[in-house]
Structure formats: C-alpha cells, structure tokens
Write a protein that holds these residues in place. Sequence first.
Motif, PDB file in Angstrom:
ATOM      1  N   SER A 130       0.663  -1.142  -0.020  1.00 15.48           N
ATOM      2  CA  SER A 130      -0.235   0.132   0.100  1.00 15.48           C
ATOM      3  C   SER A 130       0.829   1.318   0.063  1.00 15.48           C
ATOM      4  N   ILE A 131       2.273   1.116   0.245  1.00 18.56           N
ATOM      5  CA  ILE A 131       3.082   2.226   0.073  1.00 18.56           C
ATOM      6  C   ILE A 131       3.531   2.728  -1.110  1.00 18.56           C
ATOM      7  N   HIS A 132       3.301   3.560  -1.842  1.00 21.70           N
ATOM      8  CA  HIS A 132       3.507   3.880  -3.232  1.00 21.70           C
ATOM      9  C   HIS A 132       4.984   4.302  -3.450  1.00 21.70           C
ATOM     10  N   TYR A 133       6.052   3.486  -3.174  1.00 25.03           N
ATOM     11  CA  TYR A 133       7.321   4.000  -3.273  1.00 25.03           C
ATOM     12  C   TYR A 133       7.739   4.469  -4.290  1.00 25.03           C
ATOM     13  N   LYS A 134       7.404   3.870  -5.578  1.00 24.14           N
ATOM     14  CA  LYS A 134       7.651   4.281  -6.866  1.00 24.14           C
ATOM     15  C   LYS A 134       7.475   5.767  -7.195  1.00 24.14           C
ATOM     16  N   LYS A 135       5.943   5.991  -6.840  1.00 27.53           N
ATOM     17  CA  LYS A 135       5.502   7.117  -7.116  1.00 27.53           C
ATOM     18  C   LYS A 135       6.181   8.299  -6.252  1.00 27.53           C
ATOM     19  N   ILE A 136       6.388   8.132  -5.193  1.00 26.47           N
ATOM     20  CA  ILE A 136       7.210   9.029  -4.295  1.00 26.47           C
ATOM     21  C   ILE A 136       8.612   9.380  -5.070  1.00 26.47           C
ATOM     22  N   ILE A 137       9.367   8.334  -5.257  1.00 26.22           N
ATOM     23  CA  ILE A 137      10.740   8.425  -5.953  1.00 26.22           C
ATOM     24  C   ILE A 137      10.654   8.953  -7.277  1.00 26.22           C
ATOM     25  N   ASN A 138       9.618   8.579  -7.997  1.00 29.19           N
ATOM     26  CA  ASN A 138       9.464   9.251  -9.322  1.00 29.19           C
ATOM     27  C   ASN A 138       9.022  10.821  -9.324  1.00 29.19           C
ATOM     28  N   PHE A 139       8.399  11.095  -8.151  1.00 27.07           N
ATOM     29  CA  PHE A 139       7.941  12.498  -8.274  1.00 27.07           C
ATOM     30  C   PHE A 139       9.398  13.461  -7.852  1.00 27.07           C
ATOM     31  N   LEU A 140      10.293  12.792  -6.961  1.00 32.50           N
ATOM     32  CA  LEU A 140      11.510  13.455  -6.489  1.00 32.50           C
ATOM     33  C   LEU A 140      12.371  13.440  -7.844  1.00 32.50           C
ATOM     34  N   ASN A 141      12.287  12.553  -8.526  1.00 33.40           N
ATOM     35  CA  ASN A 141      13.107  12.491  -9.926  1.00 33.40           C
ATOM     36  C   ASN A 141      13.038  13.697 -10.826  1.00 33.40           C
ATOM     37  N   GLU A 142      11.479  13.624 -11.010  1.00 36.42           N
ATOM     38  CA  GLU A 142      11.023  14.491 -11.968  1.00 36.42           C
ATOM     39  C   GLU A 142      11.102  15.946 -11.576  1.00 36.42           C
ATOM     40  N   LYS A 143      10.824  16.304 -10.243  1.00 34.65           N
ATOM     41  CA  LYS A 143      11.084  17.677  -9.670  1.00 34.65           C
ATOM     42  C   LYS A 143      12.623  18.045  -9.755  1.00 34.65           C
ATOM     43  N   ALA A 144      13.449  17.210  -9.363  1.00 36.62           N
ATOM     44  CA  ALA A 144      14.749  17.681  -9.091  1.00 36.62           C
ATOM     45  C   ALA A 144      15.799  17.010 -10.356  1.00 36.62           C
ATOM     46  N   GLY A 145      15.120  16.481 -11.405  1.00 36.25           N
ATOM     47  CA  GLY A 145      15.723  16.089 -12.648  1.00 36.25           C
ATOM     48  C   GLY A 145      16.979  15.029 -12.254  1.00 36.25           C
ATOM     49  N   ARG A 146      16.570  14.075 -11.432  1.00 35.23           N
ATOM     50  CA  ARG A 146      17.545  13.033 -11.023  1.00 35.23           C
ATOM     51  C   ARG A 146      17.040  11.613 -11.470  1.00 35.23           C
ATOM     52  N   ASP A 147      17.629  10.674 -10.908  1.00 34.41           N
ATOM     53  CA  ASP A 147      17.431   9.288 -11.541  1.00 34.41           C
ATOM     54  C   ASP A 147      17.539   8.410 -10.306  1.00 34.41           C
ATOM     55  N   PHE A 148      16.892   8.652  -9.386  1.00 30.10           N
ATOM     56  CA  PHE A 148      17.032   7.678  -8.113  1.00 30.10           C
ATOM     57  C   PHE A 148      16.218   6.336  -8.557  1.00 30.10           C
ATOM     58  N   LYS A 149      16.508   5.254  -7.922  1.00 30.33           N
ATOM     59  CA  LYS A 149      15.867   4.016  -8.345  1.00 30.33           C
ATOM     60  C   LYS A 149      15.045   3.444  -7.149  1.00 30.33           C
ATOM     61  N   ASP A 150      14.008   2.818  -7.611  1.00 26.29           N
ATOM     62  CA  ASP A 150      13.105   2.234  -6.696  1.00 26.29           C
ATOM     63  C   ASP A 150      13.819   0.960  -5.830  1.00 26.29           C
ATOM     64  N   VAL A 151      14.735   1.141  -5.091  1.00 29.38           N
ATOM     65  CA  VAL A 151      15.455   0.096  -4.630  1.00 29.38           C
ATOM     66  C   VAL A 151      15.112   0.112  -3.180  1.00 29.38           C
ATOM     67  N   GLU A 152      15.606  -0.896  -2.410  1.00 27.52           N
ATOM     68  CA  GLU A 152      15.417  -1.262  -0.934  1.00 27.52           C
ATOM     69  C   GLU A 152      15.873  -0.218  -0.204  1.00 27.52           C
ATOM     70  N   GLY A 153      17.025   0.338  -0.286  1.00 21.89           N
ATOM     71  CA  GLY A 153      17.685   1.493   0.369  1.00 21.89           C
ATOM     72  C   GLY A 153      16.807   2.779   0.392  1.00 21.89           C
ATOM     73  N   ASN A 154      16.105   3.141  -0.547  1.00 18.67           N
ATOM     74  CA  ASN A 154      15.344   4.144  -0.852  1.00 18.67           C
ATOM     75  C   ASN A 154      13.909   3.865   0.051  1.00 18.67           C
ATOM     76  N   ARG A 155      13.558   2.637  -0.387  1.00 21.76           N
ATOM     77  CA  ARG A 155      12.284   2.054   0.145  1.00 21.76           C
ATOM     78  C   ARG A 155      12.131   2.062   1.842  1.00 21.76           C
ATOM     79  N   LYS A 156      13.388   1.663   2.272  1.00 20.01           N
ATOM     80  CA  LYS A 156      13.587   1.848   3.714  1.00 20.01           C
ATOM     81  C   LYS A 156      13.285   3.149   4.371  1.00 20.01           C
ATOM     82  N   LEU A 157      13.813   4.144   3.684  1.00 17.61           N
ATOM     83  CA  LEU A 157      13.611   5.381   4.345  1.00 17.61           C
ATOM     84  C   LEU A 157      12.305   5.743   4.183  1.00 17.61           C
ATOM     85  N   ILE A 158      11.598   5.684   3.092  1.00 22.07           N
ATOM     86  CA  ILE A 158      10.133   6.149   3.042  1.00 22.07           C
ATOM     87  C   ILE A 158       9.422   5.111   3.825  1.00 22.07           C
TER      88      ILE A 158
END
Length: 250
Positions: A130-158
């Motif tokens: 139910s946690i929309h990891y990919k949407k949150i990470i994609n939003f950061l990428n689109e706002k900041a012009g980055r390319d962070f991945k939907d990986v466990e390290g980032n998921r853990k923080l969210i």
Amino acid sequence: MAEAPSYYAIIPANVRYDQNLPGKAILLYGEITALCNQKGFCWASDDYFAKLYGVTKMTVQNWLKSLERENYISREVTYKKDTKEIEHRLIRIEMTPTKKNLGTPTQKNFRDNTTSINKNHSGAEPKEDSIHYKKIINFLNEKAGRDFKDVEGNRKLIRARIHDGYSEHDFALVIDFKCKQWLNDDKMEKYLRPGTLFGSSKKFDQYLDEAKQNRKQQANTTEPQGLSVGEGSARAANYLAELEKQYEGD
C-alpha cells in the motif's frame, strides 16, 4: 452514534506534573481516560478533540504525539481496503505510564486522518504493497531532474517515515518545497536525495513544517509558484494535484 465520555477522568501525578507536555495535552489525556472507561480504548478523532478544545487538528496531533512520546498513550490505525488511507484510529492508555519504557514503545506512531468516533477496527498496520514507493521516488526524480531507483535502500527511508505517521502527501510537499528552495543553489542542490530528505524523522518534520508555512504564505498569491524540470514537470504537477484532492484539509 458517538459514545459519551465517562463522568470521571483520571490524570496520574506523573502526567499532571510532566513539564514536557505542551498546552492542554494533560487535559487531553484526562479526556482520553474518560472515553476509555467503557471499552478500554478511545475512538475519538482529531476533529472531535479540536472542536472540544477550540483548537486546530494540528494542535491536537502535537498533543497526542507528546503523550505518545512520553509513553502515556499508544495508538493504532486501520487502513481502508487496498489503500493507504486511514479509516479508523484508536487510542489506548498505557496502564503503567512511566518513562522507563521509552526505549521500546509498544505501538507505532500514526497521524490521524479519520472523521468518525465509533467504527469497527481490525488492528491492521499499513500493508507493504500500500506504500507507493515508486510514485514518491519518481516525483523526486521529476522535480529534481534526478534518476534515483526504486530500491530497498530508498524504500527503507520512505517506509520509516510512513510508520512515523507521515502520508504520501507529506512526501510530495517536502519534495516540492525543497526542490524550489535548493535546485538552483550550487551548495544545496546535491542534498536533493532520499537520504537527506527522508532519512531523519526530525528533519523530515522540520521540512514539512517549512513547506506548510510556505504554502500559507503563498495562499493569497494569484500566480502559482510551480517548478518546471524538463518533461517530468507536467506529470509531477498532476501527481501533486491528485494528492491535494486525496488529502484535502490535511
């Protein structure tokens, strides 16, 4: 139909004289004990307490957080089926309200997003899917012009911040505001990353407060303060607009 509180409220001495509790948090504790007398738990929503004391829901949330931080209460939530939207919240009084147990809290801290007092409760915590990891990470990428991945390290923080009680909308507000603030700053731009934005509950709460204060200041402006980052800006705007509708009034 809402239950009436008991005639009696109980406020132990260690709660009454706790100088770490802000405002009327002590009275709120007493109100919770009165509502708990019949079934052992309290169903009252933040809106109920806000109207009772003539304060904002945010103030009530701060009082509840302080009571939970001192281990005087614990909270549980139920989510609507197949969503991360909170449906019910219950509050329990810790039978031995002592600070000795602060290192091992008995319940996770969830913010209230319920509008009713008496509803059924299943005791469920947020489901992993139910946690929309990919949407949150994609939003950061689109706002900041980055390319962070939907990986466990980032998921853990969210996941950690979600379990602290923050919503998907809160993530969007923090990302949107910090990108506006840091994107064109050579020294700060490098900090537009999950580890900085989501890594600390204290910092995330600070960033969220800054974002909300900024929104209040911009409320009377006629032109939107949007940020455009390549082709992703339109998708990001649509995503934020959808969240604004979902969490309207938050």
